[in-house]
Structures are given as structure tokens and as C-alpha cells.
Motif scaffolding. Sequence first.
Motif, PDB file in Angstrom:
ATOM      1  N   LYS A  10       0.816  -1.221   0.000  1.00  0.00           N
ATOM      2  CA  LYS A  10       0.000   0.000   0.000  1.00  0.00           C
ATOM      3  C   LYS A  10       0.849   1.270   0.000  1.00  0.00           C
ATOM      4  N   ARG A  11       2.068   1.194   0.543  1.00  0.00           N
ATOM      5  CA  ARG A  11       2.900   2.390   0.654  1.00  0.00           C
ATOM      6  C   ARG A  11       3.383   2.862  -0.709  1.00  0.00           C
ATOM      7  N   THR A  12       3.333   4.158  -0.931  1.00  0.00           N
ATOM      8  CA  THR A  12       3.737   4.725  -2.212  1.00  0.00           C
ATOM      9  C   THR A  12       5.184   4.383  -2.548  1.00  0.00           C
ATOM     10  N   SER A  13       6.054   4.370  -1.553  1.00  0.00           N
ATOM     11  CA  SER A  13       7.477   4.155  -1.793  1.00  0.00           C
ATOM     12  C   SER A  13       7.849   2.708  -2.066  1.00  0.00           C
ATOM     13  N   THR A  14       6.954   1.753  -1.745  1.00  0.00           N
ATOM     14  CA  THR A  14       7.308   0.340  -1.872  1.00  0.00           C
ATOM     15  C   THR A  14       6.356  -0.485  -2.737  1.00  0.00           C
ATOM     16  N   LYS A  15       5.143   0.030  -3.013  1.00  0.00           N
ATOM     17  CA  LYS A  15       4.129  -0.802  -3.654  1.00  0.00           C
ATOM     18  C   LYS A  15       4.482  -1.212  -5.081  1.00  0.00           C
ATOM     19  N   SER A  16       5.367  -0.459  -5.762  1.00  0.00           N
ATOM     20  CA  SER A  16       5.673  -0.782  -7.158  1.00  0.00           C
ATOM     21  C   SER A  16       6.420  -2.104  -7.301  1.00  0.00           C
ATOM     22  N   PHE A  17       7.116  -2.525  -6.247  1.00  0.00           N
ATOM     23  CA  PHE A  17       7.837  -3.795  -6.351  1.00  0.00           C
ATOM     24  C   PHE A  17       7.437  -4.800  -5.271  1.00  0.00           C
ATOM     25  N   SER A  18       6.560  -4.404  -4.358  1.00  0.00           N
ATOM     26  CA  SER A  18       6.099  -5.321  -3.309  1.00  0.00           C
ATOM     27  C   SER A  18       4.884  -6.101  -3.788  1.00  0.00           C
ATOM     28  N   LYS A  19       5.054  -6.814  -4.866  1.00  0.00           N
ATOM     29  CA  LYS A  19       4.013  -7.639  -5.470  1.00  0.00           C
ATOM     30  C   LYS A  19       4.649  -8.919  -5.997  1.00  0.00           C
ATOM     31  N   PRO A  20       3.943 -10.038  -5.926  1.00  0.00           N
ATOM     32  CA  PRO A  20       4.458 -11.255  -6.544  1.00  0.00           C
ATOM     33  C   PRO A  20       4.396 -11.146  -8.074  1.00  0.00           C
ATOM     34  N   LEU A  21       5.194 -11.945  -8.731  1.00  0.00           N
ATOM     35  CA  LEU A  21       5.067 -12.173 -10.168  1.00  0.00           C
ATOM     36  C   LEU A  21       4.218 -13.431 -10.324  1.00  0.00           C
ATOM     37  N   MET A  22       3.179 -13.376 -11.149  1.00  0.00           N
ATOM     38  CA  MET A  22       2.310 -14.547 -11.285  1.00  0.00           C
ATOM     39  C   MET A  22       1.810 -14.689 -12.714  1.00  0.00           C
ATOM     40  N   ILE A  23       2.014 -15.868 -13.263  1.00  0.00           N
ATOM     41  CA  ILE A  23       1.489 -16.240 -14.584  1.00  0.00           C
ATOM     42  C   ILE A  23       0.476 -17.351 -14.361  1.00  0.00           C
ATOM     43  N   THR A  24      -0.705 -17.229 -14.947  1.00  0.00           N
ATOM     44  CA  THR A  24      -1.756 -18.218 -14.728  1.00  0.00           C
ATOM     45  C   THR A  24      -2.281 -18.779 -16.039  1.00  0.00           C
ATOM     46  N   SER A  25      -2.725 -20.019 -15.976  1.00  0.00           N
ATOM     47  CA  SER A  25      -3.481 -20.604 -17.082  1.00  0.00           C
ATOM     48  C   SER A  25      -4.696 -21.296 -16.482  1.00  0.00           C
ATOM     49  N   LEU A  26      -5.781 -21.283 -17.214  1.00  0.00           N
ATOM     50  CA  LEU A  26      -7.039 -21.859 -16.755  1.00  0.00           C
ATOM     51  C   LEU A  26      -7.390 -23.005 -17.685  1.00  0.00           C
ATOM     52  N   GLU A  27      -7.508 -24.203 -17.140  1.00  0.00           N
ATOM     53  CA  GLU A  27      -7.744 -25.389 -17.961  1.00  0.00           C
ATOM     54  C   GLU A  27      -8.985 -26.135 -17.503  1.00  0.00           C
ATOM     55  N   GLY A  28      -9.457 -27.021 -18.376  1.00  0.00           N
ATOM     56  CA  GLY A  28     -10.591 -27.878 -18.047  1.00  0.00           C
ATOM     57  C   GLY A  28     -11.823 -27.612 -18.883  1.00  0.00           C
ATOM     58  N   ALA A  29     -12.016 -26.369 -19.309  1.00  0.00           N
ATOM     59  CA  ALA A  29     -13.229 -26.011 -20.046  1.00  0.00           C
ATOM     60  C   ALA A  29     -13.299 -26.691 -21.407  1.00  0.00           C
ATOM     61  N   LEU A  30     -12.133 -26.941 -22.006  1.00  0.00           N
ATOM     62  CA  LEU A  30     -12.104 -27.507 -23.353  1.00  0.00           C
ATOM     63  C   LEU A  30     -12.733 -28.886 -23.416  1.00  0.00           C
ATOM     64  N   PHE A  31     -12.593 -29.671 -22.344  1.00  0.00           N
ATOM     65  CA  PHE A  31     -13.103 -31.041 -22.352  1.00  0.00           C
ATOM     66  C   PHE A  31     -14.224 -31.254 -21.345  1.00  0.00           C
ATOM     67  N   GLY A  32     -14.797 -30.184 -20.853  1.00  0.00           N
ATOM     68  CA  GLY A  32     -15.900 -30.298 -19.917  1.00  0.00           C
ATOM     69  C   GLY A  32     -15.484 -30.791 -18.547  1.00  0.00           C
ATOM     70  N   LYS A  33     -14.213 -30.681 -18.202  1.00  0.00           N
ATOM     71  CA  LYS A  33     -13.731 -31.087 -16.893  1.00  0.00           C
ATOM     72  C   LYS A  33     -13.892 -29.935 -15.902  1.00  0.00           C
ATOM     73  N   ARG A  34     -13.683 -30.255 -14.630  1.00  0.00           N
ATOM     74  CA  ARG A  34     -13.719 -29.183 -13.630  1.00  0.00           C
ATOM     75  C   ARG A  34     -12.581 -28.209 -13.902  1.00  0.00           C
ATOM     76  N   LEU A  35     -12.888 -26.934 -13.837  1.00  0.00           N
ATOM     77  CA  LEU A  35     -11.868 -25.925 -14.073  1.00  0.00           C
ATOM     78  C   LEU A  35     -10.781 -26.000 -12.999  1.00  0.00           C
ATOM     79  N   HIS A  36      -9.553 -25.835 -13.424  1.00  0.00           N
ATOM     80  CA  HIS A  36      -8.431 -25.772 -12.501  1.00  0.00           C
ATOM     81  C   HIS A  36      -7.404 -24.792 -13.046  1.00  0.00           C
ATOM     82  N   GLY A  37      -6.595 -24.270 -12.174  1.00  0.00           N
ATOM     83  CA  GLY A  37      -5.620 -23.276 -12.581  1.00  0.00           C
ATOM     84  C   GLY A  37      -4.202 -23.747 -12.342  1.00  0.00           C
ATOM     85  N   HIS A  38      -3.322 -23.427 -13.274  1.00  0.00           N
ATOM     86  CA  HIS A  38      -1.889 -23.663 -13.108  1.00  0.00           C
ATOM     87  C   HIS A  38      -1.214 -22.302 -12.975  1.00  0.00           C
ATOM     88  N   LEU A  39      -0.389 -22.150 -11.969  1.00  0.00           N
ATOM     89  CA  LEU A  39       0.246 -20.874 -11.692  1.00  0.00           C
ATOM     90  C   LEU A  39       1.760 -21.034 -11.635  1.00  0.00           C
TER      91      LEU A  39
END
Length: 215
Positions: free
Chosen positions: A114-143
Motif C-alpha cells: 500500500k505504501r507509495t514508496s514500496t508498492k511498485s515492487f512489493s508484489k508477486p510475479l504470477m502467470i496463470t493458465s485456466l484449464e478444463g473447459a475444453l473437455f468439460g472437466k472441472r476448471l483448474h488453474g496452473h500458476l
Amino acid sequence: MGNCHARHQAVLPTDKGVLHEAYVEAMGKYTQHLTHAVTVTFKTKALISPQDFGRCKLPKNDIWTSCKRYKSEYRWDSSLDRREWRYLTEEVAENTLRYFYSRLSYLAFGKDTKRTSTKSFSKPLMITSLEGALFGKRLHGHLAIGNLPKGIDVRNTIERAWFGCDFANRQIKIKSLESTLGWLGYITKEVNLGRVDALNIQSIQEPQSYLNSLA
């Protein structure tokens, strides 16, 4: 924090493998920063308390008051009537992952997010993919997650962030990344099967400091 926004149109079958390789290559710039592979599953439905309900006040003669008065041996929860069932969709899953990211950020970095001086880099890096919809399976995420502070209990932090989400299923897998490119190739595998938006390119979460260094 910055989001990488892009939408890809459907491609011809012969282009699938090329597009998959392009995805992995484009994400290669993140490999030195990614440290953990996470797989999460979603509940198919959840009881949600809409924000509007929070402002409602039950009348004095409501059913819960009567139940508590005449059947005090039971544990009556008056909040139950303020919730409603919501069902899992891709949009709900994507919103859940965004909420998970917000929780993870705060649990990992605290008030620095939240702090102005630190918030620009105080965040995780996260890449996500969402799978399951193509074959009617339960949706799940890979991160693929990185840029977490040193010294924190990574597993506990990720689990707490995930289990605080309404649609979070208890099944979650967390492991340290050994082959980052291999994991990135795995989480984009549905691209080869025709689902070119399996990888949520538009929801890649990057600390602003990464954007500056990679520009």
C-alpha cells in the motif's frame, strides 16, 4: 504492478504448435524470477454474501428470531439467509484468481503493498493458465509464481491466500520450480489443442520494477 493485456484470435490448426512455442518463448524473460509451481482447483458452487446484503437489517419478527426463541437448543445462524449460491464459470474462476493474487500480495508483503514508496515492487510475479473447459472437466488453474520475499513460509502463505477465496477447493499442489521452461510449456499445453486463450496473457501480474527492467 502492471498487467500485460492482449487477446489472441483463433488460429488455424497448423498454427497451434507455433503459437504454443511463441507463448513459451515470450514468457522466457520471466524464468529467472519464477520460483514456484502451483495447481489449484475450484469448487463448482459456493455460498456468497453479496455486498448489498451487508447493508440489510432483518425485521424484528424474522424467522431466525422466532427459531432462536422457541428452539434455543439449536444453533441458528442468521447469516445463512443473507447468502446465495453462485456457480463456477470461467469468469468466476478468473475473478477468483485475481482475488487470490490480492490476498497473496498482502500476506507476503504486508503494508508495503500500500505504501507509495514500496508498492511498485512489493508484489508477486504470477502467470496463470485456466484449464478444463475444453473437455468439460472441472476448471483448474496452473500458476507460476515468483518475487516472493525471502524468509517467508511460501507454502503456508500461498495456502492461506487460496483458502480465503470463496471458490477455493481444498486440493492444492505447491512445489519449487526445477524446470521453469518445462512448467511454462506444460501450463500452456491446451494451446496445442485449439484453446488459444488457455493462458491468461491479459492477467500476467508483474511488479512495476520488473516492467522497468525488462523494457
